[in-house]
Scaffold this active site. Structure first.
Site, PDB file in Angstrom:
ATOM      1  N   GLU A   1     -19.048   1.719  10.023  1.00  0.00           N
ATOM      2  CA  GLU A   1     -19.204   2.209   8.642  1.00  0.00           C
ATOM      3  C   GLU A   1     -20.670   2.196   8.229  1.00  0.00           C
ATOM      4  O   GLU A   1     -21.137   3.108   7.555  1.00  0.00           O
ATOM      5  CB  GLU A   1     -18.355   1.397   7.664  1.00  0.00           C
ATOM      6  CG  GLU A   1     -16.865   1.313   7.993  1.00  0.00           C
ATOM      7  CD  GLU A   1     -16.186   2.648   8.272  1.00  0.00           C
ATOM      8  OE1 GLU A   1     -16.629   3.672   7.718  1.00  0.00           O
ATOM      9  OE2 GLU A   1     -15.221   2.666   9.071  1.00  0.00           O
TER      10      GLU A   1
ATOM     11  N   GLU B   1     -17.567  11.531  13.186  1.00  0.00           N
ATOM     12  CA  GLU B   1     -16.738  10.445  13.734  1.00  0.00           C
ATOM     13  C   GLU B   1     -17.002  10.180  15.222  1.00  0.00           C
ATOM     14  O   GLU B   1     -17.210   9.038  15.622  1.00  0.00           O
ATOM     15  CB  GLU B   1     -15.256  10.713  13.480  1.00  0.00           C
ATOM     16  CG  GLU B   1     -14.871  10.696  11.986  1.00  0.00           C
ATOM     17  CD  GLU B   1     -15.233   9.415  11.267  1.00  0.00           C
ATOM     18  OE1 GLU B   1     -15.578   8.412  11.919  1.00  0.00           O
ATOM     19  OE2 GLU B   1     -15.193   9.415  10.012  1.00  0.00           O
TER      20      GLU B   1
ATOM     21  N   GLY C   1      -8.659   1.951   8.432  1.00  0.00           N
ATOM     22  CA  GLY C   1      -9.475   0.764   8.691  1.00  0.00           C
ATOM     23  C   GLY C   1     -10.526   0.493   7.631  1.00  0.00           C
ATOM     24  O   GLY C   1     -10.567  -0.584   7.036  1.00  0.00           O
ATOM     25  N   ALA C   2     -11.377   1.474   7.387  1.00  0.00           N
ATOM     26  CA  ALA C   2     -12.465   1.270   6.444  1.00  0.00           C
ATOM     27  C   ALA C   2     -13.085   2.615   6.113  1.00  0.00           C
ATOM     28  O   ALA C   2     -12.818   3.606   6.782  1.00  0.00           O
ATOM     29  CB  ALA C   2     -13.535   0.348   7.048  1.00  0.00           C
ATOM     30  N   MET C   3     -13.923   2.623   5.078  1.00  0.00           N
ATOM     31  CA  MET C   3     -14.447   3.895   4.594  1.00  0.00           C
ATOM     32  C   MET C   3     -15.914   3.769   4.211  1.00  0.00           C
ATOM     33  O   MET C   3     -16.302   2.828   3.524  1.00  0.00           O
ATOM     34  CB  MET C   3     -13.589   4.340   3.392  1.00  0.00           C
ATOM     35  CG  MET C   3     -14.001   5.653   2.789  1.00  0.00           C
ATOM     36  SD  MET C   3     -13.849   7.011   3.994  1.00  0.00           S
ATOM     37  CE  MET C   3     -15.210   8.031   3.449  1.00  0.00           C
ATOM     38  N   GLU C   4     -16.697   4.769   4.644  1.00  0.00           N
ATOM     39  CA  GLU C   4     -18.157   4.713   4.572  1.00  0.00           C
ATOM     40  C   GLU C   4     -18.769   5.209   3.265  1.00  0.00           C
ATOM     41  O   GLU C   4     -19.906   5.703   3.272  1.00  0.00           O
ATOM     42  CB  GLU C   4     -18.735   5.543   5.730  1.00  0.00           C
ATOM     43  CG  GLU C   4     -18.536   7.071   5.618  1.00  0.00           C
ATOM     44  CD  GLU C   4     -17.332   7.616   6.370  1.00  0.00           C
ATOM     45  OE1 GLU C   4     -16.374   6.860   6.598  1.00  0.00           O
ATOM     46  OE2 GLU C   4     -17.340   8.820   6.711  1.00  0.00           O
ATOM     47  N   ASN C   5     -18.080   5.105   2.137  1.00  0.00           N
ATOM     48  CA  ASN C   5     -18.636   5.575   0.862  1.00  0.00           C
ATOM     49  C   ASN C   5     -20.085   5.120   0.704  1.00  0.00           C
ATOM     50  O   ASN C   5     -20.421   3.978   0.985  1.00  0.00           O
ATOM     51  CB  ASN C   5     -17.826   4.996  -0.303  1.00  0.00           C
ATOM     52  CG  ASN C   5     -16.344   5.074  -0.058  1.00  0.00           C
ATOM     53  OD1 ASN C   5     -15.792   6.154   0.087  1.00  0.00           O
ATOM     54  ND2 ASN C   5     -15.699   3.917   0.047  1.00  0.00           N
TER      55      ASN C   5
ATOM     56  N   GLU D   1     -11.840  10.225   1.057  1.00  0.00           N
ATOM     57  CA  GLU D   1     -11.766  11.017   2.277  1.00  0.00           C
ATOM     58  C   GLU D   1     -10.302  11.139   2.682  1.00  0.00           C
ATOM     59  O   GLU D   1      -9.594  10.149   2.663  1.00  0.00           O
ATOM     60  CB  GLU D   1     -12.553  10.378   3.418  1.00  0.00           C
ATOM     61  CG  GLU D   1     -12.626  11.311   4.620  1.00  0.00           C
ATOM     62  CD  GLU D   1     -13.461  10.764   5.785  1.00  0.00           C
ATOM     63  OE1 GLU D   1     -13.925   9.612   5.727  1.00  0.00           O
ATOM     64  OE2 GLU D   1     -13.624  11.519   6.745  1.00  0.00           O
TER      65      GLU D   1
ATOM     66  N   HIS E   1     -22.476   5.155   9.671  1.00  0.00           N
ATOM     67  CA  HIS E   1     -22.168   6.400   8.960  1.00  0.00           C
ATOM     68  C   HIS E   1     -23.215   6.723   7.892  1.00  0.00           C
ATOM     69  O   HIS E   1     -23.325   7.866   7.470  1.00  0.00           O
ATOM     70  CB  HIS E   1     -20.807   6.294   8.264  1.00  0.00           C
ATOM     71  CG  HIS E   1     -19.636   6.799   9.067  1.00  0.00           C
ATOM     72  ND1 HIS E   1     -19.663   7.975   9.769  1.00  0.00           N
ATOM     73  CD2 HIS E   1     -18.390   6.291   9.235  1.00  0.00           C
ATOM     74  CE1 HIS E   1     -18.472   8.175  10.343  1.00  0.00           C
ATOM     75  NE2 HIS E   1     -17.686   7.161  10.044  1.00  0.00           N
TER      76      HIS E   1
HETATM   77  N1  TRP Z   1     -14.063   7.941   7.594  1.00  0.00           N
HETATM   78  C1  TRP Z   1     -13.375   6.705   7.844  1.00  0.00           C
HETATM   79  C2  TRP Z   1     -13.981   6.114   9.098  1.00  0.00           C
HETATM   80  O1  TRP Z   1     -13.761   6.549  10.185  1.00  0.00           O
HETATM   81  C3  TRP Z   1     -11.915   6.797   8.050  1.00  0.00           C
HETATM   82  C4  TRP Z   1     -11.055   7.445   7.034  1.00  0.00           C
HETATM   83  C5  TRP Z   1     -10.801   8.753   6.866  1.00  0.00           C
HETATM   84  C6  TRP Z   1     -10.203   6.812   6.137  1.00  0.00           C
HETATM   85  N2  TRP Z   1      -9.834   8.957   5.939  1.00  0.00           N
HETATM   86  C7  TRP Z   1      -9.432   7.791   5.496  1.00  0.00           C
HETATM   87  C8  TRP Z   1     -10.004   5.499   5.821  1.00  0.00           C
HETATM   88  C9  TRP Z   1      -8.456   7.471   4.592  1.00  0.00           C
HETATM   89  C10 TRP Z   1      -9.024   5.179   4.901  1.00  0.00           C
HETATM   90  C11 TRP Z   1      -8.245   6.144   4.294  1.00  0.00           C
HETATM   91  O2  TRP Z   1     -14.762   5.254   9.040  1.00  0.00           O
HETATM   92 ZN    ZN Z   2     -15.812   6.849  10.885  1.00  0.00          ZN
END
Ligand code: TRP
Ligand code: ZN
Length: 874
Positions: free
Chosen positions: A300, A322, A263-267, A124, A303
Site C-alpha cells: 500500500e 497492481e 486486504g487494504a487500500m492505498e488512499n 476503489e 502505491h
Molecule cells: N487497491 C487495493 C490494493 O491492491 C485493493 C482493493 C481494490 C480493495 N478494491 C478494493 C480493497 C475494495 C478493499 C476493497 O491494494
Molecule cells: Zn494494490
C-alpha cells in the site's frame, strides 16, 4: 434470475472524459443513518460542445442541484438509479449538489459505511458514486478539500492530505478540514471518523523532510501496531533506495478497520487496512501474519507512486498499478527475508491461485478486454501474473535498464492517469528495443506449456536443447501466438557440481535463453560430461515446464542445485509424480522410500536454512495436485498424498523427533525471518508426525500446544491435534476458544482451522459452525475464515461425493449476495473449475452453479462469474 442481461464494459469503447473537475470541496455532515454530503465541483468541458454532463450516482437521495449558484428545477436534469444527467451546461461552471446517504444500512462495505461504530470508506473501484454524484472514473483527477463534521463521540476526523483547520461546534459537535494538494481520482478518496487510538512515529526522508507517521487502531490496540509501523518505515526507506521514490506529504496515516472487503487500500496519505493485516503481537499473530503485514504495508505504501501519483487511465489498466506494485512488494520482501524462500512462496501462491484461474472459465489476460463488474477482476492474474510479467521484463532487459525505464516512467507520467502501453514504451525507449512481442504477455490469457528435450553429444561436448511452447485455448481466445519466454538455465554434473559451458560465444555457468518462437533449437558447447539440466531457474517465467530428464536428475537437483528454487522444485516434481501414480492405482513403493530418504538428506544439510527446509518438507497441496490430474479425483489425491506423508513420517521418525526437540526456542520471542523459519520447520515436523497419531505423538502435540508461547506454535499444536482428532483435539478447541473469545482476529483462526479439518464428519461440523454464536456472515473476515477456507482449502471435504459441500457453498453465496455482492462473488471460485473434475462431481458442481444463476435478484457480480463458469468452453 436476472431479467435484464447486463452489458459488458469494453476496452475498445474507451473515450476520454467529456468534463474534467479541477477542484472539489466536499462537506460531510456525518450522522450514521442520515449523512448529508454537499459537493461543490469546478467543472470544465474537455470534450465536444453540447454534450450533457453525466455523473454517476447510486443509492443517493438527491436533495438539490445548482449550476453557478442557480438551483435547478427537476425538469432541468434527469436522475435515475445510476446517473444524474444535466443537459445544457456551460463550458466552465460550478456544480453544487447535496445528497443524503445511510452509512448504517450499507452492508456492501463499499462507499461510506460503519464498522465497529466508526465511519469509514472504500471507494476503489467504483464506490465513490455511492457517496456523491461524480464522474466515477480514474482518469478524472481533482484537488480535494474535505470538511468533516460529526458528534464529538466520533473523536478522530480524518481524510486525505493535510489538516488545515479543526474546531468545536455548538451542540457537542466538532469539525476538521483536510486538503490534499495532489490531484487524484475519486477512488483514492477516504474518510474515517470515530474513536481510535493512535501509534505515532516519524521518519526523515532522503531530502531531509520529516514525515509524521500515524497508525490508528481500535482503543487499546496501539501496541499491536508496532510491527506495521516498523514495516512502514522500512518500506519508505526501501523505496528511496531501490527506486529513488520519496514520500511527498508531511503526514502518512493508516487506519485499521474490522469490516473490510479485501486486504487494504492505498488512499492517498490515508491507507485503510483490514485489521487482520495490521495488528500483530506474538500472542495473537502467527509468523505468516507478520509476513503478510510486512508485505501489505509495503504494497500500500508503494502505491503512493505506482497507483496514486501515477494512476490508471481506465480499469482495464488495473495491472499497471497492481502487477507493478506486487512486483515491488515482492522485491522488498525478498530483500527483508531472503530471496530464495520468498520466491518459492510467491510461486506457490501463483500456482495455487493464478494457474487454476488461467485454466478455468475466468481465464483472462493480465490486461482484460471486457468486464461486467470490475470488482471481479481484482484477480491473481492481474496481481500475481501481472507481477511475473514485470519480473520477466527486468530479466529480459537487465536490472540497470529496468531502473532507467522506471525512472523515465515516473518522470514522464507523474500526476497523470495512463496505460500499460505508455509504461512499456518507457522501457522500449531506454533500451532502444522493440518490445511489441513482449506486450503479448499482457494481451494473451493462459499458461504456456514449455517442453525441453536435451541431447548430449560426448564427442562434440555439446548439449543440444530443443525448446518448444504452446498455450492452450482460453475463453474468447481459441488460438494463441508464441510469447517471449525467458528460460534461465544452468548445468550440473552428476555429483551436483556446477558445470561451466559456452553460450553465444562466452563461457558462463548460467544463461537466459529467450524462447520467442513456437520452437527453438539451442546448442550449448564446452560441456564436459552428460549434464543435469537446471532449467527455468528462479521460475524465470510463469509457465508449466516439462523436460525429458530422468527422475535421477531430480535427485541430483534436490540434493545440490545452487538455484534454491529449482532445488525445491525438484522435490515437488518427485512428490507430485509419486502421488499421482498412487492416485492412479500404481504406487511405486521403492521410489517413495527413495524420495523420503532424499528429503531426509535435504533436512540434514547444514548449509541450508530452516525456512527452506520447512518448504522442502511440505508436499504439493491437494489443489496443486488436482491441477495435474485429469479428470481430478479429490478423494484419490487426498488418500494418495496422505499415504506418502505416512511413509515419510515413518521413514523420518527419528529425524522429525530430533527436529522437534532441537528447534525448541527458549528466551525472547523474535518475529524475524530466521526465528520464523525455525518455528516453521519445527511445526512442519510435528505436523508430519501427526499423520501417524500413536499415543506419544498425540502427547507431543498436546504438549506443544500447551507450552506454546506464541500464536504460531499454538496453531501448529492445534493443527497436529486436528490430524489426530478425537478427545485431545476437542479439548484443545474449547480451551482455545475460551482463552481467545474476546479477540476477533484469533477467533477467525479458530474457525479457519476447523474449516480445514479433513477428519471424518468434517463437512457436518463446518456446516454446524455457521450457527455458532460467534459466526457472523456480515463480517468478511469471519465469513472468509469459515466458508472461503472450506471451499478453497479443504478439497476432500468440499468435494464430498454426495455434493453436500457444493450445496453448502452455493447456499452461502446466495445468502451473502443479498447484502454484500463483492464478497459473495469471491466465494464462487471453488465451483468454477467444475469441468476439471470427475464427471459425476462436475455435474453436481454445475447443478449448483445453475441453481445460483436462476436465483431471483442475483447481483451483477455473482451473475458474471456463474455465467462465465456455465458458458461453453473455448
Ligand atoms: N487497491 C487495493 C490494493 O491492491 C485493493 C482493493 C481494490 C480493495 N478494491 C478494493 C480493497 C475494495 C478493499 C476493497 O491494494
Ligand atoms: Zn494494490
Amino acid at each position: 434470475m436476472r431479467t435484464d442481461t447486463p452489458q459488458p464494459v469494453r476496452l475498445v469503447d474507451y473515450r476520454p472524459p467529456a468534463f474534467l473537475i479541477d477542484e472539489v470541496r466536499l462537506d460531510f455532515d456525518l450522522i450514521p443513518t442520515a449523512t448529508r454530503v454537499k459537493a461543490r465541483l469546478s467543472v470544465r468541458r474537455d470534450g465536444a460542445a453540447g454534450e450533457p454532463l453525466v455523473l454517476n450516482g447510486e443509492r443517493l437521495k438527491l436533495i438539490s442541484v445548482a449550476v453557478d449558484g442557480r438551483v435547478l428545477a427537476t425538469s432541468d436534469y434527469e436522475v435515475d438509479a445510476e446517473f444524474l444527467r444535466i443537459p445544457n451546461v456551460p463550458d466552465a461552471f460550478v456544480l453544487e449538489t447535496e445528497v443524503e446517504i445511510n452509512p448504517q444500512a450499507n452492508t456492501a462495505l463499499e462507499g461510506l459505511y460503519m464498522s465497529g461504530g466508526r465511519f469509514c470508506t472504500q471507494c476503489e473501484a467504483e464506490g465513490f458514486r455511492k457517496i456523491t454524484y461524480w464522474p466515477d472514473r480514474p482518469d478524472v483527477l481533482s484537488r480535494f478539500t474535505v470538511r468533516l463534521e460529526a458528534d464529538k463521540a466520533f473523536h478522530r476526523l480524518l481524510s486525505n492530505g493535510n489538516l488545515m483547520e479543526a474546531g468545536e461546534m455548538p451542540g457537542g459537535r466538532h469539525y476538521a478540514v483536510w486538503n490534499d494538494p495532489f490531484p487524484k481520482p475519486c477512488y483514492l478518496f477516504a474518510l474515517v471518523a470515530g474513536e481510535l487510538d493512535v501509534l505515532e512515529d516519524s521518519l526523515v526522508t532522503m531530502s531531509g523532510r520529516t514525515v509524521d507517521l500515524r497508525i490508528y487502531v481500535d482503543p487499546g490496540m496501539a501496541p499491536r501496531a508496532a510491527y506495521a509501523m516498523d514495516s512502514l518505515k522500512r518500506s519508505m526507506k526501501w523505496d528511496e533506495q531501490a527506486f529513488g521514490r520519496e514520500y511527498d506529504l508531511d503526514l502518512f496515516m493508516i487506519v485499521a478497520v474490522r469490516d473490510f472487503n479485501f486486504g487494504a487500500m492505498e488512499n492517498k496519505g490515508l491507507n485503510i487496512f483490514n485489521a487482520s493485516l495490521l495488528l500483530a503481537d506474538e500472542a495473537t499473530a502467527t509468523d505468516l501474519d507478520y509476513e503478510r503485514i510486512e508485505g501489505v504495508v509495503a504494497h500500500e505504501y508503494f502505491h503512493n507512486w505506482t497507483g496514486d501519483r501515477i494512476t490508471c487511465r481506465d480499469w482495464f489498466q488495473l495491472c499497471l498499478k497492481e502487477g507493478l506494485t506486487v512486483f515491488r512488494d515482492q522485491s522488498f520482501s525478498g530483500d527483508m527475508r531472503g530471496h530464495a524462500v520468498q520466491r518459492i512462496k510467491d510461486v506457490k501462491a501463483l500456482r495455487a491461485r493464478q494457474f487454476p484461474e488461467d485454466q478455468g472459465p475466468m481465464a483472462h489476460p493480465v490486461r482484460p478486454n471486457s468486464f461486467l463488474k470490475i470488482d471481479n477482476f481484482y484477480t491473481a492474474t492481474i496481481y500475481e501474473k501481472g507481477s511475473e510479467v514485470i519480473r520477466m521484463l527486468k530479466t529480459l532487459i537487465g536490472a540497470e535498464d529496468f531502473r532507467r525505464g522506471m525512472d523515465l516512467y515516473f518522470e514522464r507520467w507523474d500526476g497523470h492517469a495512463t496505460t500499460v502501453e505508455a509504461f512499456i514504451e518507457c522501457f522500449a525507449e531506454v533500451t532502444g528495443r522493440d518490445l511489441s512481442n513482449f506486450f503479448a504477455w499482457y494481451e494473451q490469457a493462459g499458461t504456456p506449456r514449455v517442453t525441453i528435450a536435451s541431447r548430449y553429444d560426448a564427442d562434440k561436448r555439446t548439449l543440444e536443447l530443443d525448446l518448444s511452447q504452446s498455450t492452450p485455448p482460453t475463453p474468447g481466445q481459441p488460438s494463441k501466438r508464441p510469447l517471449p519466454i525467458p528460460v534461465a538455465l544452468g548445468l550440473l554434473d552428476s555429483d551436483g557440481r556446477t558445470m561451466a559451458f559456452d553460450y553465444e560465444g562466452a563461457a558462463t555457468d548460467q544463461a537466459v535463453i529467450v524462447l520467442d518462437e513456437a520452437r527453438k533449437r539451442v546448442v550449448l558447447s564446452g560441456v564436459d560430461s552428460d549434464p543435469v539440466l537446471s532449467a527455468l531457474r528462479g521460475f524465470s517465467a510463469p509457465v508449466v515446464m516439462t523436460t525429458d530428464a530422468p527422475p535421477k536428475d531430480r535427485y541430483v537437483a534436490l540434493a545440490a542445485d545452487p538455484d534454491l528454487f529449482n532445488r525445491w522444485e525438484a522435490g515437488q516434481d518427485l512428490a507430485r509424480d509419486l502421488i499421482l501414480a498412487r492416485a492412479a492405482g500404481k504406487p511405486d513403493e521403492i521410489a517413495e522410500e527413495r524420495y523420503a530418504e532424499a528429503v531426509g538428506r535435504a533436512l540434514s544439510d547444514q548449509a541450508s536454512d530452516e525456512a527452506f527446509k520447512a518448504l522442502i518438507l511440505a508436499l504439493p497441496s491437494e489443489s496443486d495436485l488436482a491441477l495435474a490430474m485429469r479428470p481430478a479425483d479429490p478423494q484419490a489425491i487426498h488418500a494418495a498424498r496422505d499415504a506418502l506423508r505416512l511413509r515419510m513420517a515413518l521413514h523420518l521418525d527419528d529425524m522429525l523427533k530430533r527436529l522437534h526437540i532441537g528447534l525448541q526456542e527458549s528466551g525472547e520471542f523474535s518475529a524475524d525471518a530466521a526465528a520464523a523459519g525455525r518455528r516453521a520447520l519445527r511445526n512442519a515436523a510435528l505436523e508430519l508426525m501427526a499423520i501417524n497419531p500413536r499415543g506419544d505423538v498425540v502427547e507431543r502435540a498436546a504438549g506443544h500446544y500447551q507450552a506454546s508461547g506464541n500464536m504460531t506454535d499454538a496453531m501448529g499444536g492445534m493443527q497436529a491435534l486436528m490430524l489426530a482428532g478425537g478427545e485431545p483435539f476437542a479439548e484443545a478447541l474449547s480451551d482455545f476458544y475460551a482463552r481467545w473469545k474476546a479477540e476477533p482476529l484469533v477467533i477467525d483462526k479458530w474457525f479457519a482451522l476447523q474449516a480445514r479439518d479433513q477428519g471424518e464428519g468434517a463437512l457436518g461440523r463446518v456446516m454446524g459452525l455457521t450457527t455458532h454464536p460467534a459466526f457472523d456472515a456480515k463480517n468478511p473476515n469471519r465469513l472468509r475464515a469459515l466458508v472461503a477456507t472450506f471451499g478453497a482449502g479443504n478439497p476432500a471435504a468440499f468435494h464430498d461425493p454426495s455434493g453436500a459441500g457444493y450445496r453448502f457453498l452455493a447456499d452461502q453465496i446466495l445468502m451473502v449476495d443479498g447484502f454484500n455482492p463483492m464478497i459473495a462473488a469471491r466465494l464462487v471460485d471453488p465451483l468454477a473449475g467444475w469441468r476439471r473434475y470427475l464427471p459425476e462431481l462436475g455435474a453436481l458442481m454445475r447443478a449448483e452453479l445453475v441453481r445460483i444463476a436462476g436465483h431471483e435478484g442475483l447481483s451483477k457480480n455473482v451473475y458474471e462469474l456463474v455465467t462465465r463458469a456455465l458458458a461453453e468452453s473455448a
